[in-house]
Design an enzyme around this catalytic site. Structure first.
Site, mmCIF file in Angstrom:
data_model
loop_
_atom_site.group_PDB
_atom_site.id
_atom_site.type_symbol
_atom_site.label_atom_id
_atom_site.label_comp_id
_atom_site.label_asym_id
_atom_site.label_seq_id
_atom_site.Cartn_x
_atom_site.Cartn_y
_atom_site.Cartn_z
ATOM 1 N N ARG A 52 0.836 -1.214 0.000
ATOM 2 C CA ARG A 52 0.000 0.000 0.000
ATOM 3 C C ARG A 52 0.864 1.255 0.000
ATOM 4 O O ARG A 52 0.541 2.243 -0.669
ATOM 5 C CB ARG A 52 -0.962 -0.016 1.198
ATOM 6 C CG ARG A 52 -2.003 1.095 1.124
ATOM 7 C CD ARG A 52 -3.103 0.938 2.169
ATOM 8 N NE ARG A 52 -2.598 1.108 3.527
ATOM 9 C CZ ARG A 52 -3.360 0.970 4.618
ATOM 10 N NH1 ARG A 52 -4.645 0.642 4.503
ATOM 11 N NH2 ARG A 52 -2.854 1.134 5.818
ATOM 12 N N LYS A 151 -2.637 6.935 1.067
ATOM 13 C CA LYS A 151 -2.453 7.256 2.487
ATOM 14 C C LYS A 151 -1.394 8.352 2.544
ATOM 15 O O LYS A 151 -0.196 8.085 2.720
ATOM 16 C CB LYS A 151 -2.041 5.997 3.260
ATOM 17 C CG LYS A 151 -2.425 6.040 4.735
ATOM 18 C CD LYS A 151 -2.424 4.669 5.339
ATOM 19 C CE LYS A 151 -2.393 4.702 6.852
ATOM 20 N NZ LYS A 151 -3.478 5.414 7.501
ATOM 21 N N GLU A 184 -16.434 6.118 5.667
ATOM 22 C CA GLU A 184 -15.625 5.475 6.710
ATOM 23 C C GLU A 184 -15.487 6.445 7.875
ATOM 24 O O GLU A 184 -15.952 7.570 7.800
ATOM 25 C CB GLU A 184 -14.252 5.112 6.157
ATOM 26 C CG GLU A 184 -13.476 6.327 5.644
ATOM 27 C CD GLU A 184 -12.116 5.983 5.052
ATOM 28 O OE1 GLU A 184 -11.551 4.935 5.403
ATOM 29 O OE2 GLU A 184 -11.620 6.793 4.252
#
Ligand code: PXG
Length: 285
Positions: A52, A151, A184
């Site tokens: 990721r 991220k 979320e």
């Protein structure tokens, strides 16, 4: 003994671990990161976190100056040198020092930072009694403007939502996406259970594809539950039998109240408790 922090190949005492004020990570939030757990000295889902991190870096045209294998080794070494068994690792890659302009081409030295520290866990009580959350007005970033799957070091979207949550007396807050669907929470993914069926928003809802989320989907399916990644509305959350959150820090945490409405009978549900136990078994094996 002071904690040792890794920066670009060297270990520094915590107080001496410093980055330039010209680093675009500071000036623009231009960089990427991962938050990772270790259990019993072993890094949890390291490959998934590295994948990721590399995907986030690729999406922002940032070349990480070391290989995944080297990154894995420095993460493990930093954990070891600090004598940490059950801990929290923060891996950060910044764009590096540049000029006072946006141009990342003026930055030549991405900084690779590894912090390994002890984690301050949520109180046990939270897992027994469950968490209360609120829906906040801060909309999750529109995925067509900035993909939530990156991220990045710019967490203002989530921080503004977190502040709204805190002002309402809640430590976690639910964010909706640009379509008004459930996205979320500020640092956790959300799941809703109804009539034995487990549902969670899909990546297209503009969420971070949480690693804990993927682990819990796998655990639930292995246990024979059906799990669907489908768009959810606030209504689906309000009428759920059970709601829980997943995240690296929180692991699996029950939600028992949202926007002042009780979820189910107002106590952590059976499937949630089952998944908490399965997750614990996985991390303690
Ligand atoms: N959504 C968002 C927006 C996140 O930041 C998650 C979901 C859960 O993903 P993982 O891969 O952790 O299962 C996160 C987690 C913290 C902390 O210390 C957590 C995150 C970022 C910063 C701090 O709780 N990300």
């Amino acid at each position: 003994m002071s904690l040792k922090v890794y920066i670009n190949g060297k270990l520094y005492d915590k107080d001496d671990a410093k980055i330039s004020v010209y680093d675009h990570g500071l000036l623009y939030g231009d960089g990427v990161f991962e938050g990772i757990r270790s259990y019993g000295g072993k890094v949890f889902r390291l490959k998934e976190h590295l994948d990721r991190l590399w995907d986030s870096a690729k999406a922002i045209w940032l070349e990480i100056p070391i290989s995944k294998a080297e990154m894995a080794k420095v993460i493990e070494d930093t954990l070891k040198v600090n004598g940490i068994q059950d801990g929290y690792i923060r891996a950060v890659v910044t764009r590096g020092c540049g000029t006072l302009g946006l141009d990342p081409n003026e930055c030549s030295d991405p900084q690779v930072i590894i912090i390994a520290d002890r984690i301050s866990l949520y109180p046990d009580e939270l897992y027994q009694k469950g968490l209360e959350i609120v829906t906040v007005s801060t909309m999750r970033n529109h995925p067509a403007a900035l993909s939530s799957r990156i991220k990045s070091l710019n967490y203002l979207n989530n921080i503004l939502a977190k502040i709204e949550g805190l002002q309402a007396g809640c430590i976690e807050a639910l964010m909706l996406n640009h379509k008004g669907e459930v996205a979320e929470c500020t640092g956790d993914n959300i799941f809703a259970v109804r009539a034995g069926l487990i549902r969670t928003p899909p990546c297209e809802a503009g969420i971070l594809e949480g690693i804990t989320r993927d682990v819990v989907i796998g655990l639930a399916r292995d246990a024979g539950f059906e799990v669907l990644e489908v768009p959810l509305t606030k209504h689906d959350i309000y009428i759920a039998d059970e709601v829980f959150l997943t995240g690296t820090a929180a692991e699996v945490v029950p939600v028992v109240k949202i926007d002042s409405r009780s979820i189910g009978n107002g106590t952590p549900g059976k499937i949630t408790r089952n998944l908490i136990a399965r997750f614990k078994k996985l991390t303690q094996s």
